[in-house]
Scaffold this motif. Structure first.
Motif, PDB file in Angstrom:
ATOM      1  N   GLY A 280       0.673  -1.321  -0.087  1.00 17.57           N
ATOM      2  CA  GLY A 280       0.040  -0.158  -0.104  1.00 17.57           C
ATOM      3  C   GLY A 280       0.811   1.203  -0.017  1.00 17.57           C
ATOM      4  O   GLY A 280       2.098   1.337   0.263  1.00 17.57           O
ATOM      5  N   TRP A 281       0.068   2.449  -0.171  1.00 15.01           N
ATOM      6  CA  TRP A 281       0.769   3.673  -0.134  1.00 15.01           C
ATOM      7  C   TRP A 281       1.115   4.185   1.275  1.00 15.01           C
ATOM      8  O   TRP A 281       1.106   3.550   2.039  1.00 15.01           O
ATOM      9  CB  TRP A 281      -0.310   4.604  -0.628  1.00 15.01           C
ATOM     10  CG  TRP A 281      -0.773   4.477  -2.127  1.00 15.01           C
ATOM     11  CD1 TRP A 281      -1.583   3.543  -2.496  1.00 15.01           C
ATOM     12  CD2 TRP A 281      -0.023   4.934  -3.281  1.00 15.01           C
ATOM     13  NE1 TRP A 281      -1.828   3.409  -3.819  1.00 15.01           N
ATOM     14  CE2 TRP A 281      -0.976   4.179  -4.492  1.00 15.01           C
ATOM     15  CE3 TRP A 281       0.869   6.041  -3.646  1.00 15.01           C
ATOM     16  CZ2 TRP A 281      -0.421   4.741  -5.684  1.00 15.01           C
ATOM     17  CZ3 TRP A 281       1.023   6.177  -4.875  1.00 15.01           C
ATOM     18  CH2 TRP A 281       0.313   5.509  -6.068  1.00 15.01           C
TER      19      TRP A 281
ATOM     20  N   PHE B  35     -10.679   0.841  -3.498  1.00 15.35           N
ATOM     21  CA  PHE B  35      -9.710   1.578  -4.321  1.00 15.35           C
ATOM     22  C   PHE B  35      -8.391   1.283  -4.051  1.00 15.35           C
ATOM     23  O   PHE B  35      -7.935   1.031  -2.871  1.00 15.35           O
ATOM     24  CB  PHE B  35      -9.979   3.210  -4.464  1.00 15.35           C
ATOM     25  CG  PHE B  35     -11.207   3.506  -5.150  1.00 15.35           C
ATOM     26  CD1 PHE B  35     -11.425   3.711  -6.565  1.00 15.35           C
ATOM     27  CD2 PHE B  35     -12.291   3.594  -4.419  1.00 15.35           C
ATOM     28  CE1 PHE B  35     -12.560   3.927  -7.137  1.00 15.35           C
ATOM     29  CE2 PHE B  35     -13.702   3.903  -4.852  1.00 15.35           C
ATOM     30  CZ  PHE B  35     -13.700   4.086  -6.303  1.00 15.35           C
ATOM     31  N   ASP B  36      -7.448   1.269  -5.173  1.00 12.29           N
ATOM     32  CA  ASP B  36      -6.038   1.221  -4.738  1.00 12.29           C
ATOM     33  C   ASP B  36      -5.548   2.255  -3.760  1.00 12.29           C
ATOM     34  O   ASP B  36      -4.775   2.040  -2.788  1.00 12.29           O
ATOM     35  CB  ASP B  36      -5.135   1.370  -5.945  1.00 12.29           C
ATOM     36  CG  ASP B  36      -3.740   0.979  -5.878  1.00 12.29           C
ATOM     37  OD1 ASP B  36      -3.554  -0.357  -5.183  1.00 12.29           O
ATOM     38  OD2 ASP B  36      -2.783   1.665  -6.207  1.00 12.29           O
ATOM     39  N   VAL B  37      -5.985   3.333  -4.043  1.00 12.25           N
ATOM     40  CA  VAL B  37      -6.004   4.662  -2.918  1.00 12.25           C
ATOM     41  C   VAL B  37      -7.306   4.634  -2.464  1.00 12.25           C
ATOM     42  O   VAL B  37      -8.275   5.120  -2.838  1.00 12.25           O
ATOM     43  CB  VAL B  37      -5.578   5.967  -3.580  1.00 12.25           C
ATOM     44  CG1 VAL B  37      -5.657   6.846  -2.716  1.00 12.25           C
ATOM     45  CG2 VAL B  37      -4.328   5.814  -4.269  1.00 12.25           C
ATOM     46  N   ALA B  38      -7.312   4.138  -1.099  1.00 15.79           N
ATOM     47  CA  ALA B  38      -8.521   3.710  -0.507  1.00 15.79           C
ATOM     48  C   ALA B  38      -9.099   4.803   0.411  1.00 15.79           C
ATOM     49  O   ALA B  38      -9.648   4.465   1.310  1.00 15.79           O
ATOM     50  CB  ALA B  38      -8.664   2.448   0.186  1.00 15.79           C
TER      51      ALA B  38
ATOM     52  N   PRO C  63      -9.999  -0.640  -8.579  1.00 15.67           N
ATOM     53  CA  PRO C  63      -9.402   0.232  -9.423  1.00 15.67           C
ATOM     54  C   PRO C  63      -8.455   1.263  -8.857  1.00 15.67           C
ATOM     55  O   PRO C  63      -8.419   1.502  -7.655  1.00 15.67           O
ATOM     56  CB  PRO C  63     -10.612   0.993 -10.147  1.00 15.67           C
ATOM     57  CG  PRO C  63     -11.908   0.385  -9.455  1.00 15.67           C
ATOM     58  CD  PRO C  63     -11.428  -0.070  -8.258  1.00 15.67           C
ATOM     59  N   LEU C  64      -7.777   1.698  -9.577  1.00 15.81           N
ATOM     60  CA  LEU C  64      -6.827   2.903  -9.267  1.00 15.81           C
ATOM     61  C   LEU C  64      -7.768   4.117  -9.109  1.00 15.81           C
ATOM     62  O   LEU C  64      -8.919   4.025  -9.505  1.00 15.81           O
ATOM     63  CB  LEU C  64      -5.910   3.397 -10.374  1.00 15.81           C
ATOM     64  CG  LEU C  64      -4.692   2.602 -10.450  1.00 15.81           C
ATOM     65  CD1 LEU C  64      -3.937   3.238 -11.720  1.00 15.81           C
ATOM     66  CD2 LEU C  64      -3.684   2.817  -9.301  1.00 15.81           C
TER      67      LEU C  64
END
Lengths: 663, 663
Positions: free
Chosen positions: A86-87, A412-415, A399-400
């Motif tokens: 993760g980010w 989301f990939d950025v959640a 998704p992104l």
């Protein structure tokens, strides 16, 4: 270290169980009520709160495990050998979910939440370092501590940890999470305070509002001082250029000098929430003035009709004034939420109903549309026009963030958005009403009971916005005169009526702040009926908004409508299978309300006359000489519009909110 | 390996010194002329070619050194210890510059170019591996060979190497660069051919058109076969999803089945150039049909008035049909160039003047605007509306590609556009004229001489587009009848006249392809005068283009005009300091041409009546109810429009091409 830091370990005085609970009272035009003082008794928002507990938060907890967010903690002390995933900011997905659980507990005890919180406290306690530091990305060795303030999100993540702790402490008195967040905050005071060794700040604001809330809860001035200091240092180019220049993180202009909202929309609005929070505690007029000016610039030329903000994909940013394309809009869900946070604080500071108007617009449209009917799928990007149906994301995939799918995605990939939605739904009750020394103010109309200090209780009975009738029943009325203030939305001016205690019905007479005020010696059983004119209407955009020139939108009460054309024709209502590229609305058409239960409980559609089809002389041509341009053409058609909030619930579809006028 | 591969080491028959020189003749409606058969004798394009040699290419060579592109080669054999710099594809910046040098040599010898080519040959020879492989990113160990075809750009970069070699071989006969590129191509045939061990293709098309050109030069069928094979494999999802889904790299639909242009605009158009190139050699009708359908979809709904394409920042991509916002347009310069490449190939295949019309529109507007007056600064992103002036980039710096600055930048972090501009300017001469068995066709009007096989020479005298008069003088005319075909641009239909050999002036009578054809036994000294109606005109957009509904653009001949408001008021022309947010044009206004030498040689401005200013009742409001919306308001004003090509030459500015009509 400030020697006052540990003077207080419990709640400061005047603590209110709300998402923004100012300690100082001098700057408050209106005082927030506790989320427990307002009880939703039915209607769509109550159903959403129930679904938030039953479906959305469990769905979020599932994804936090699935996505590795929890394992990122466990692996640091050997309980997991999963790779860090993760980010840099993904710890905050957990913290926002925990905050949602905190606010949700205000609606009643829930054993699974106790377990989730205990688990989380264990997780965080094991992970937190001795000096209070906590960040799985840095602790995994992937970056140095405070080494990349512009992009590292360490203070941002910590801010969400603090807010989660405050929610639990305020609602249940459980300070276990707060203690963890507070230890991190104490480290920040040491490192980043005026006497600290570090001069920077975080590229993503959030810590400012969290620190002010921590000050409010603890009464420890050092947290407020640090918040103020972090406002002071911003705007002097200390974050560098990054990818998008210093305006991206509001580092180009000092906060007190800024009059136009710019840059990354969530950053800009989280920062602005912090600016108003510091004003509310310190009374520094320059902060309020800057915040109000930025808000005005946002509403005048940078807010979509749905309340969405942030038009640009590039930098997830506010555009220039009037840069409001309906098709390429980013309109991040988190930005809509952040806009609510800012407007709420400005409402408390000023009492001006225009802030509650914007909250209403956002909640009924941009925010409501962010989540699927079953409350377990979400939009990150919120378009207002889609010329071509896009595929739905497969369930179970993420998704992104910028890859706007055809329908809502599980995650989301950025959640950032899904847990932000959860915490907002759980705390929605806080936005319904306020009090001042003179009485109570109703800002949002839902079936609810509202109780406050004075011992009074009013009960709101309404199907709003399905109907425009809002009945307020006084259930308990201590002696003496007090004022009941009812917001008259700006769209209702001129058409609203009021009936007090069965008396004569008169035109509502909103004051300068937009409220119709009834002051009297109330008796239990007294009623006030506010009738809002929810007849459908056509709305035109400001002429500066080039992207929708010559168009109208259909609105009804606070609800923005849209034309949706499902790719699955069998799912369409009559009047939806039209060519949305060439459709136009007859400005003289009647607007006929037709129930559409297929789309959900209480949903009303609107039928309107229009045309579809272009002159075939246009075929293949992108432009024509003015004198020789084919004229208008089109077949008459009856169109069906539906609330924007329920679009994309029938699979992939085409969409438009703004529709050309047929001339 | 195909045993025919080394049958031929020199040029194949029918080789023409042009950027697209088909070997098969059966598919050619028109045959290209050599860049040396056409000689520009003056005018703005000739001046640009001179500046390209004197200023732009030296500027590019400077940046290739400064940016480390050259050192990336040197370090691989120890001549430099600089770290590897730049993107995976940055070798191609060098190759496109070398291609530009090759085409530039067609305009005359130039000793510095000989030295530059010898240096480059030395550099590449030392770097190339024994089996022909050459790619500094992979050879630096930063990726495995062919390990990341979707993103690695290895074949893309190799394609540009091949094209550079072909330019030099065709123009000067120097095959040293070509030998290097050919060795790489031979490796590709082994690895990627039908019998090769690799089944993928490059995420960024470019190798296809390069391989066809290599086939044309060498006559070696294996190169054409590989190009065709790489078309065959594409569109079957072999590149994965990447960041933006398979449509991004045209891998969602097989090339022969695609009718709508989608995805990353440069990729889509480079691929399409390859598709038409393979058609031109093989005659496979399905390829031409797919290419023509995609071209139609592009012009009907995905091309800006300036000829720019690719509206989306997200994925640098074509949008949906009619998604053409003037403010958020990406409009990459490379995409405009790629659109010229495709249209040129379709013009050769079909002879239809609509392809030359689009080339003209691009060259005079999107392409011309990409470069500064001094020809050493460039736009990557080409907006058609800017509501707020943006800062100019400092000279000597390079913005990110998507960080669209206020004026043109010296270079870019992704530096694809500047050398693409260089190679296009150097080879522009090739787009002027063609021949067929019946005679000669003039497609673009510039002062030039055109000579061809038949021994004929015509001389074009014109100040076009400053004036509409194009005089063609026959300088040498061998006996017999032949046809002189003059393109009548689509905007000129109905207004163009022709005068042959001093005879009567008659209305031009373009044939179905858009050409006025004069067939006669020409004598030296004969003249044909084509008079094109370059009076200014107002143009309206297709009604599907929502973003500019209710607007007009000013055009004059092939030139698109704009309103520009320089931030430096002292630099403004009279009539430029208006409020571009509220400005509107009077549809009945006269359009008055006024020379504007301040903006450059031959520049004409246009004055038009309009209004500026909005009703103050709009202040602070983003929208209003239709019935209550403030009416039109505005002060009369005389506006000055300038050619879009010369905007942003006076420092930061506001801009708009499409302007609302005042009603």
């Amino acid at each position: 270290m400030d020697t006052t830091m540990h003077d207080s370990s419990g709640p400061a005085q005047r603590q209110v169980v709300a998402t923004c609970s100012p300690l100082a009272q001098e700057q408050l035009a209106l005082r927030p009520l506790a989320v427990t003082d307002v009880r939703l008794t039915g209607g769509p928002w109550a159903r959403w709160q129930q679904a938030n507990r039953a479906a959305t938060i469990p769905h979020g907890l599932h994804w936090l495990e699935k996505d590795g967010v929890i394992d990122n903690f466990r692996r640091l002390w050997g309980e997991s050998d999963a790779p860090r995933k993760g980010w840099v900011f993904c710890d905050s997905d957990l913290y926002k979910t925990l905050e949602a659980i905190g606010w949700d507990l205000a609606h009643g005890a829930h054993a699974p939440w106790d377990e989730a919180v205990t688990d989380a406290v264990g997780l965080l306690t094991k992970t937190q370092e001795g000096d209070g530091y906590l960040n799985t990305f840095v602790q995994a060795g992937l970056a140095g501590r405070w080494a990349d303030l512009p992009r590292g999100h360490e203070l941002y993540v910590g801010g969400h940890l603090i807010q989660a702790g405050i929610a639990h402490a305020r609602v249940t008195g459980d300070e276990r999470l707060l203690d963890i967040g507070r230890a991190f905050a104490d480290l920040l005071v040491t490192e980043f305070g005026r006497d600290g060794r570090l001069t920077g700040t975080d590229g993503h604001p959030e810590i400012e509002t969290a620190l002010v809330e921590l000050y409010r809860y603890t009464g420890v001035r050092a947290y407020l001082d640090l918040a103020e200091h972090l406002l002071d240092v911003r705007g002097h180019g200390l974050l560098g250029n990054g990818l998008f220049g210093p305006a991206y993180f509001q580092d180009d202009v000092p906060v007190r000098s800024r009059t136009e909202i710019v840059g990354h929309s969530v950053r800009a609005l989280y920062l602005l929430a912090g600016v108003v929070d510091v004003y509310l505690e310190t009374g520094e007029a320059a902060l309020l003035e800057a915040a109000e000016a930025q808000w005005r610039s946002m509403v005048a030329g940078k807010t979509y009709l749905t309340g969405a903000v942030g038009s640009r994909f590039e930098g997830e940013a506010f555009g220039d004034a009037y840069e409001l394309p309906p098709d390429l809009v980013y309109g991040e869900t988190c930005a809509a939420i952040a806009s609510v946070m800012v407007s709420w604080r400005l409402l408390l500071a000023t009492g001006d109903g225009k802030y509650a108007d914007l909250i209403e617009r956002i909640l009924h449209n941009a925010f409501a549309a962010s989540t699927s009917a079953d409350r377990t799928a979400f939009f990150y990007v919120n378009p207002m026009q889609r010329r071509k149906a896009r595929p739905a994301p497969a369930r179970g995939t993420k998704p992104l963030r910028t890859d706007a799918p055809g329908t809502r995605a599980d995650w989301f990939d950025v959640a950032c958005c899904p847990p932000n939605i959860m915490r907002t739904v759980a705390s929605l009750t806080g936005y319904v009403a306020t009090v001042d020394d003179g009485g109570v103010q109703l800002h949002q109309y839902l079936p609810a009971t509202v109780a406050w200090d004075a011992g009074a209780v009013v009960r709101v009975q309404t199907e709003y916005p399905r109907t425009g009738t809002v009945t307020v029943v006084v259930d308990e009325a201590p002696g003496g005169s007090w004022a009941l203030s009812l917001r008259v939305p700006s769209w209702a001016r001129g058409g609203a009526t009021v009936t007090v205690a069965g008396g004569e019905t008169t035109a509502a007479a909103p004051d300068a702040r937009g409220y119709h005020v009834v002051t009297r010696d109330w008796a239990a059983g007294d009623t006030v009926v506010l009738e809002l004119p929810v007849e459908p209407r056509l709305t035109v955009p400001h002429p500066g908004v080039d992207a929708v020139r010559g168009c109208v939108a259909i609105e009804r009460g606070p609800v923005v409508y849209c034309l949706e054309k499902p790719a699955d024709a069998a799912a369409a209502l009559p009047g939806e299978l039209v060519d949305l590229t060439t459709v136009a609305i007859d400005p003289g058409s009647e607007l006929v309300v037709v129930p559409a239960p297929q789309l959900g409980e209480d949903v009303l559609s609107i039928q309107v006359d229009g045309v579809e089809g272009a002159d075939p002389a246009w075929d293949g041509a992108g432009w024509a000489t003015l004198d020789e341009a084919p004229g208008p053409a089109g077949r008459p058609v009856t169109l069906t519009a539906i609330p924007y909030a329920v679009w994309a619930n029938r699979g992939p579809s085409e969409l438009r909110v703004w529709v050309p006028l047929a001339f």
